[in-house]
Design a protein around this motif. Structure first.
Motif, PDB file in Angstrom:
ATOM      1  N   ALA A 265       0.835  -1.194   0.000  1.00 15.94           N
ATOM      2  CA  ALA A 265       0.000   0.000   0.000  1.00 15.94           C
ATOM      3  C   ALA A 265       0.868   1.240   0.000  1.00 15.94           C
ATOM      4  CB  ALA A 265      -0.884   0.004   1.242  1.00 15.94           C
ATOM      5  N   SER A 266       0.319   2.340  -0.471  1.00 17.66           N
ATOM      6  CA  SER A 266       1.062   3.586  -0.401  1.00 17.66           C
ATOM      7  C   SER A 266       0.182   4.622   0.282  1.00 17.66           C
ATOM      8  CB  SER A 266       1.438   4.071  -1.790  1.00 17.66           C
ATOM      9  OG  SER A 266       0.283   4.346  -2.524  1.00 17.66           O
ATOM     10  N   ILE A 267       0.824   5.686   0.756  1.00 14.30           N
ATOM     11  CA  ILE A 267       0.059   6.781   1.349  1.00 14.30           C
ATOM     12  C   ILE A 267       0.043   7.898   0.321  1.00 14.30           C
ATOM     13  CG2 ILE A 267      -0.195   8.215   3.388  1.00 14.30           C
ATOM     14  CD1 ILE A 267       1.857   6.473   4.770  1.00 14.30           C
ATOM     15  N   PRO A 268      -1.094   8.146  -0.293  1.00 20.18           N
ATOM     16  CA  PRO A 268      -1.126   9.176  -1.335  1.00 20.18           C
ATOM     17  C   PRO A 268      -0.775  10.548  -0.767  1.00 20.18           C
ATOM     18  CG  PRO A 268      -3.191   7.932  -1.239  1.00 20.18           C
ATOM     19  CD  PRO A 268      -2.402   7.559  -0.035  1.00 20.18           C
ATOM     20  N   GLY A 269      -0.296  11.402  -1.633  1.00 21.26           N
ATOM     21  CA  GLY A 269       0.060  12.748  -1.202  1.00 21.26           C
ATOM     22  C   GLY A 269       1.443  12.782  -0.594  1.00 21.26           C
ATOM     23  N   HIS A 270       1.824  13.934  -0.076  1.00 25.96           N
ATOM     24  CA  HIS A 270       3.124  14.007   0.567  1.00 25.96           C
ATOM     25  C   HIS A 270       3.056  14.797   1.860  1.00 25.96           C
ATOM     26  CE1 HIS A 270       2.969  17.364  -2.245  1.00 25.96           C
ATOM     27  NE2 HIS A 270       2.822  16.474  -3.167  1.00 25.96           N
ATOM     28  N   ARG A 286      -4.066  13.440   4.325  1.00 28.87           N
ATOM     29  CA  ARG A 286      -3.720  12.135   3.763  1.00 28.87           C
ATOM     30  C   ARG A 286      -4.379  10.993   4.520  1.00 28.87           C
ATOM     31  NH1 ARG A 286       2.703  11.912   3.674  1.00 28.87           N
ATOM     32  NH2 ARG A 286       2.465  10.287   2.101  1.00 28.87           N
TER      33      ARG A 286
ATOM     34  N   SER B 160       8.083  16.766  -6.100  1.00 23.68           N
ATOM     35  CA  SER B 160       8.586  15.873  -5.054  1.00 23.68           C
ATOM     36  C   SER B 160       9.323  14.701  -5.697  1.00 23.68           C
ATOM     37  CB  SER B 160       7.425  15.362  -4.221  1.00 23.68           C
ATOM     38  OG  SER B 160       6.642  14.491  -4.996  1.00 23.68           O
ATOM     39  N   VAL B 191       9.445   5.675   2.004  1.00 24.49           N
ATOM     40  CA  VAL B 191       8.699   4.428   2.079  1.00 24.49           C
ATOM     41  C   VAL B 191       7.243   4.611   1.638  1.00 24.49           C
ATOM     42  CG1 VAL B 191       7.901   2.651   3.651  1.00 24.49           C
ATOM     43  CG2 VAL B 191      10.147   3.622   3.942  1.00 24.49           C
ATOM     44  N   SER B 192       6.656   5.743   2.046  1.00 20.65           N
ATOM     45  CA  SER B 192       5.224   5.901   1.808  1.00 20.65           C
ATOM     46  C   SER B 192       4.874   5.991   0.328  1.00 20.65           C
ATOM     47  CB  SER B 192       4.714   7.139   2.529  1.00 20.65           C
ATOM     48  OG  SER B 192       5.328   8.289   1.998  1.00 20.65           O
ATOM     49  N   ILE B 193       5.832   6.366  -0.534  1.00 18.16           N
ATOM     50  CA  ILE B 193       5.492   6.475  -1.945  1.00 18.16           C
ATOM     51  C   ILE B 193       6.134   5.401  -2.809  1.00 18.16           C
ATOM     52  CG2 ILE B 193       4.827   8.882  -2.129  1.00 18.16           C
ATOM     53  CD1 ILE B 193       7.668   9.589  -2.619  1.00 18.16           C
ATOM     54  N   ARG B 194       6.940   4.543  -2.193  1.00 17.03           N
ATOM     55  CA  ARG B 194       7.564   3.474  -2.975  1.00 17.03           C
ATOM     56  C   ARG B 194       6.510   2.623  -3.662  1.00 17.03           C
ATOM     57  NH1 ARG B 194      12.637   1.290   0.647  1.00 17.03           N
ATOM     58  NH2 ARG B 194      13.716   3.278   0.539  1.00 17.03           N
ATOM     59  N   ALA B 195       5.491   2.262  -2.882  1.00 22.61           N
ATOM     60  CA  ALA B 195       4.470   1.382  -3.416  1.00 22.61           C
ATOM     61  C   ALA B 195       3.801   2.002  -4.637  1.00 22.61           C
ATOM     62  CB  ALA B 195       3.440   1.079  -2.339  1.00 22.61           C
ATOM     63  N   GLU B 196       3.582   3.319  -4.598  1.00 21.26           N
ATOM     64  CA  GLU B 196       2.951   4.002  -5.735  1.00 21.26           C
ATOM     65  C   GLU B 196       3.729   3.745  -7.015  1.00 21.26           C
ATOM     66  OE1 GLU B 196       2.453   8.245  -5.492  1.00 21.26           O
ATOM     67  OE2 GLU B 196       1.731   8.053  -3.433  1.00 21.26           O
ATOM     68  N   ASN B 199       3.658   0.055  -8.002  1.00 17.92           N
ATOM     69  CA  ASN B 199       2.357  -0.304  -8.567  1.00 17.92           C
ATOM     70  C   ASN B 199       2.172   0.280  -9.961  1.00 17.92           C
ATOM     71  OD1 ASN B 199       1.732  -1.771  -6.321  1.00 17.92           O
ATOM     72  ND2 ASN B 199       0.582  -0.136  -5.317  1.00 17.92           N
TER      73      ASN B 199
END
Lengths: 318, 327, 317
Positions: A265-270, A286, B160, B191-196, B199
């Motif tokens: 899963a990812s956390i959209p946004g920054h 977010r 970003s 880490v939070s955007i790696r999956a994006e 995918n």
């Protein structure tokens, strides 16, 4: 060391000061490893620099206390603070190559660290101490006359650790010490830190974004987001009973070898920029569980159960 | 259906100059030493290994940016080493690359639109401005930068890290490639955007049937994206097989050790870790026999003499270790 | 395509705050304005013959001649104003020639490397060790000392430092990943130089040009002072030469020396200040992005004094 309500602002040109750090509190006991976790730009570096009082010129600590050895570090004079750094609180940095002087032999750099702080002065004793330190971190004595570029990444990090240990500090702040390293070398360094912790009774503030490393190394974990404490609990609680949505999302985004078939899963946004913080909860834009109140009111840190704190309106409601 | 990439006995040596003025010896870094594998259409192959194992050289050689010392790389059935001029441009159009560091791989003074349009200009693929504009917009939106018009006139430093990596991907997509070589595509990202990003790569594979060779040192993420995993050590493939099998039943002792030290984000799951001591030896003076034997926890005397070859250990799963043959 | 405006605007915003650079720019612009509007500004035309009496020779400053007169009874202020033209023309054109040659050599050497680089750089080294000024004197003396010849000779000999600087900058830009990316796209060398190398080396070239101008101005003045100037053109060096050789010192006519001397200093100082100011603003290495923990931090952390000569890391390869 115990930190209470530490807040730091950055003064900006043509804008009100940015609250880079708001009311962060934690305790670091003897022999404890505290993991400081969060994405980049969440305030980890600011917290570290505030503790060491090495903020850039536009940074101001606005409130809080940092109690260490019976005194408040924030009240110390500049000289006394300089004495505190390295002698009692040392640091290990991310890119060891940048942190070592490329034109000086590694052994000499370690010796310099010792002499600089008047830990020992006599030449012979210093040499002995350097040998002892190198042995402690697993560098052969024949390599003390080499230069940093003759070292591999892992060796440089070991040399950095030896430098940090030069004056027998009580606390080590480790800033992403294994980020640029290969997994095998990372495992070696982590094992070394763990042995040193046990042998020397070190307390370690371990700053990282790698949740896997935190799970293996740390006793307690402080999760930060946008300069605020999001959750603070023992490592087992954080991983198996996380209360804050950010902690949960972060865990879901981290790859786990033991469950390789699940979707990542990812956390959209920054993360929010410090000059454009949302008015309510900083994670609200977010957050998957967001509701009205989150956009208007900042949640306070709330004790879920003994030793487990989280700042979320949902937690307060329970 | 034929494979998109077929690599046979690939070898890449870099000469190093050693010794003084008079007794100069030519020595070689064995960056890639006798590597063979194939990539099927629409497949994601992960090449895993520590730094210095030759995986980055492999990526550059596949891109045609380094010439192989010997061996054959066939892309779409054509040997890229023998192609010249125009033909190599055509093959290259179908193979694109994504780099590790999205902060460094974009020219800081070009706008996003210029960056994504650059490949089209280089290959002279569009006739007019409007067509170019359309293709740039399509590539940006396919890479998840929606709406594209919000990004096109910005500079890289305004985006970003995740967005920049999407720009790099858009710059590759605009040529409609069949093969993407992704060199550590997420290791510099949070880490939070790696999956994006991962995918997104998987989505592209599904939508466009693009094959992906993913070069990485992060064993943690490969299970999520790869169909097959190839493990490299000192310029050699030591194990190759279906992703789940390699992760769950690794056969080579090196793969086992690597897997055992990947940190698991759960303090209740402490495993027995096999920490190999020392570091990867330098690829100039290779040890005789199996090149892993000096660090191997289960090495036997014969490992110092015989160099093991890849051999089947299960369906489509091969490993190169002497201990496997004796049962 | 033109680069988008934001960088230029942000450049101006930073540059405006650089006091040194602004002072230099103003000094240079003032000099250019004086040279361009010389006929309007000068009270007399120094190229026009004038009737002279004995009292007019080395007359001290007076309302009619604010800077006094020279050995021929001409108005020093007028000569001074016209003299700015020669200095600036030589400065601009000679440095243009130098920088073009230096840029081409530097970029080719840095980008292509190998034998070409070796050859070009050895050539540069040879040019670098030959003392420039005596050679300039020799060449100008052998050819006719016309304005054009002076420009060409100074320009042809002044490119070595630019070549070295541009080469090293090219080398560092070449290492950056976006150049590799351009190669991966399939771009050729020419495209890469034009789109990726040149635009990033350009700021350095601009800074270098400004500094080379001051060198050219000095060289021109020195040549004229030695009498190797275009006799038909008034220049500051020539004014100094005349004053020096024709008894201004013994006559106590300090004004005939001070005016051109200050003019040269003014131009050189202006170029140097502007060049340094531009360098501070344009040089990306001096920019700090965000909080970073680097070697300086380590030094502070360890309570050591920062070492001024921080040598760049020799990366292990």
């Amino acid at each position: 060391m115990s930190v209470t309500d530490l807040s730091t602002d950055f003064l900006l040109e043509s804008a009100p000061p940015a609250h880079a750090l708001v009311n962060v509190s934690f305790t670091l006991r003897e022999g404890e490893v505290l993991g400081l976790v969060g994405e980049s730009g969440c305030g980890k570096t600011t917290l570290m620099l505030s503790l060491m009082r090495l903020l850039p010129a536009n940074g101001r600590i606005t409130s809080g206390t940092v109690n260490f050895m019976g005194q408040d570090l924030l009240d110390l004079g500049e000289n006394a603070m300089a004495d505190m750094r390295w002698k009692h609180i040392a640091m290990i940095f991310q890119g060891a190559m940048n942190a070592l002087n490329p034109v000086q032999r590694v052994g000499d750099q370690i010796a310099e660290a010792i002499v600089q702080h008047n830990y020992i002065q006599e030449k012979g004793v210093v040499d002995g101490r350097v040998a002892e330190l190198l042995d402690l971190v697993g560098i052969g004595p024949e390599r003390r006359r080499q230069y940093p570029h003759q070292y591999s990444g892992g060796m440089r990090q070991r040399a950095m650790i030896a430098m940090a240990l030069a004056c027998n500090p009580q606390i080590i702040i480790a800033d992403e010490p294994t980020t640029a390293l290969d997994v095998m070398v990372q495992a070696q360094i982590l094992e070394l830190l763990d042995t040193l912790r046990q042998r020397l009774g070190l307390s370690i503030l371990f700053v990282t974004h790698d949740l896997g490393v935190v799970a293996e190394m740390c006793d307690t974990v402080l999760v930060m987001y946008g300069g605020v404490t999001v959750e603070y609990a023992s490592v087992d609680t954080i991983y198996n009973d996380p209360q804050h949505p950010y902690t949960r999302e972060l865990l879901r985004a981290f790859p786990d070898l033991s469950r390789p078939t699940e979707k990542l899963a990812s956390i959209p946004g920054h993360p929010p920029r410090l000059n454009a913080l949302p008015p309510g909860c900083r994670f609200a834009p977010r957050c998957p569980a967001v509701f009205d109140r989150c956009h208007t009111e900042q949640p306070a840190l709330h004790q879920v159960k003994l030793g487990h704190w989280a700042s979320c309106h949902l937690v307060e409601r329970m | 259906m034929s494979s998109i990439v077929e690599v046979t006995h690939l070898r890449k040596l870099f000469p190093v100059k050693k010794g003084g003025l008079f007794d100069r010896q030519e020595k070689f870094v064995h960056a890639i030493d006798d590597v063979s594998f194939t990539v099927e259409r629409g497949e994601v192959l992960a090449v895993v290994g520590e730094s210095g194992c030759g995986k980055s050289t492999l990526a550059l050689t596949l891109m045609g940016l380094e010439r192989p010392t010997s061996g054959v790389i066939q892309i779409n059935g054509q040997n890229i080493a023998t192609l010249k001029g125009k033909e190599i441009q055509v093959v290259r159009r179908h193979v694109q690359m994504i780099f590790q560091d999205p902060y460094e791989s974009l020219n800081p003074i070009m706008t996003i639109a210029d960056i994504v349009a650059e490949p089209l200009k280089v290959h002279g693929l569009v006739k007019n401005k409007q067509e170019r504009q359309e293709r740039v917009i399509r590539a940006l939106e396919d890479a998840g930068l929606k709406p594209a018009l919000n990004f096109m006139h910005r500079l890289p430093q305004e985006l970003s890290g995740g967005q920049r990596q999407r720009v790099v991907i858009a710059g590759a997509l605009v040529l409609e490639p069949e093969l993407l070589i992704a060199d550590e595509p997420v290791s510099m990202l949070d880490v939070s955007i790696r999956a994006e990003i991962l995918n997104l790569l998987l989505e592209l594979r599904q939508m466009r049937g693009i094959s992906i060779v993913m070069i990485t040192h992060d064993l943690g993420t490969v299970g999520y994206v790869a169909d097959r995993i190839a493990v490299m050590y000192l310029g050699r493939l030591v194990e190759i097989g279906p992703a789940l099998q390699v992760l769950q039943q690794p056969h080579h002792p090196y793969t086992r050790a690597l897997l055992s030290v990947v940190p698991v984000p759960n303090p209740r799951q402490r495993r027995e870790r096999v920490i190999l001591q020392g570091e990867t030896p330098n690829p100039i003076n290779l040890p005789p026999g199996c090149r892993f034997h000096p660090r191997c926890p289960v090495a036997q005397p014969r490992c110092q003499e015989t160099d093991p070859m890849l051999q089947p250990v299960a369906a489509a799963h091969e490993a190169a270790c002497l201990l496997l043959s004796s049962g | 395509m033109s680069p988008s405006p934001p960088p230029i605007r942000s450049f101006w915003r930073t540059f405006r705050r650089n006091r040194m650079g602004m002072v230099g720019a103003v000094m240079l612009i003032l000099a250019v304005l004086i040279a361009v509007f010389a006929p309007a500004l000068a009270p007399y035309n120094p190229y026009q013959p004038t009737r002279v009496t004995i009292d007019d020779i080395y007359a001290p400053p007076s309302p009619a001649h604010p800077f006094g007169t020279d050995d021929a009874g001409k108005d020093v202020l007028s000569s001074f104003i016209y003299g700015a033209r020669v200095s600036l023309i030589v400065g601009f054109f000679a440095s243009f020639i130098s920088v073009v040659i230096g840029g081409v050599i530097g970029i080719s050497a840095g980008f292509y490397g190998g034998k070409l680089e070796n050859g070009l750089m050895r050539f540069t080294d040879i040019m670098l060790v030959i003392p420039d000024f005596p050679l300039i004197v020799l060449l100008v003396a052998l050819t006719k000392p016309s304005l054009l010849n002076i420009i060409v000779v100074i320009g042809l000999l002044g490119w070595t430092s630019s070549a070295r600087l541009v080469r090293s900058q090219t080398l560092s830009v070449k290492q950056r990943k976006f150049v590799l990316r351009a190669r991966a796209i399939g771009a050729g060398n020419f495209h890469i130089i034009r789109r990726h190398i040149f635009p990033l080396v350009l700021p350095l070239i601009v800074v270098n040009t400004v500094l080379v101008i001051s060198l050219a101005v000095l060289n021109e003045s020195a040549l004229s002072f030695l009498g190797l100037s275009d006799p038909t053109k008034i220049s500051w060096g020539q004014m100094l030469n005349f004053a020096f050789t024709r008894g201004a010192m013994s006559a106590g006519a300090w004004w005939a020396l001070v005016a051109p001397g200050l003019g040269i200093v003014w131009l050189v100082l202006g170029c140097t200040l502007l060049g340094q100011g531009l360098e501070q603003v344009l040089n990306p290495r001096l920019e700090t992005h965000h909080l970073s923990v680097g070697s300086k931090m380590v030094a502070r952390m360890m309570g050591m004094k920062e070492k001024p000569s921080e040598v760049k890391a020799v990366s292990g390869d």
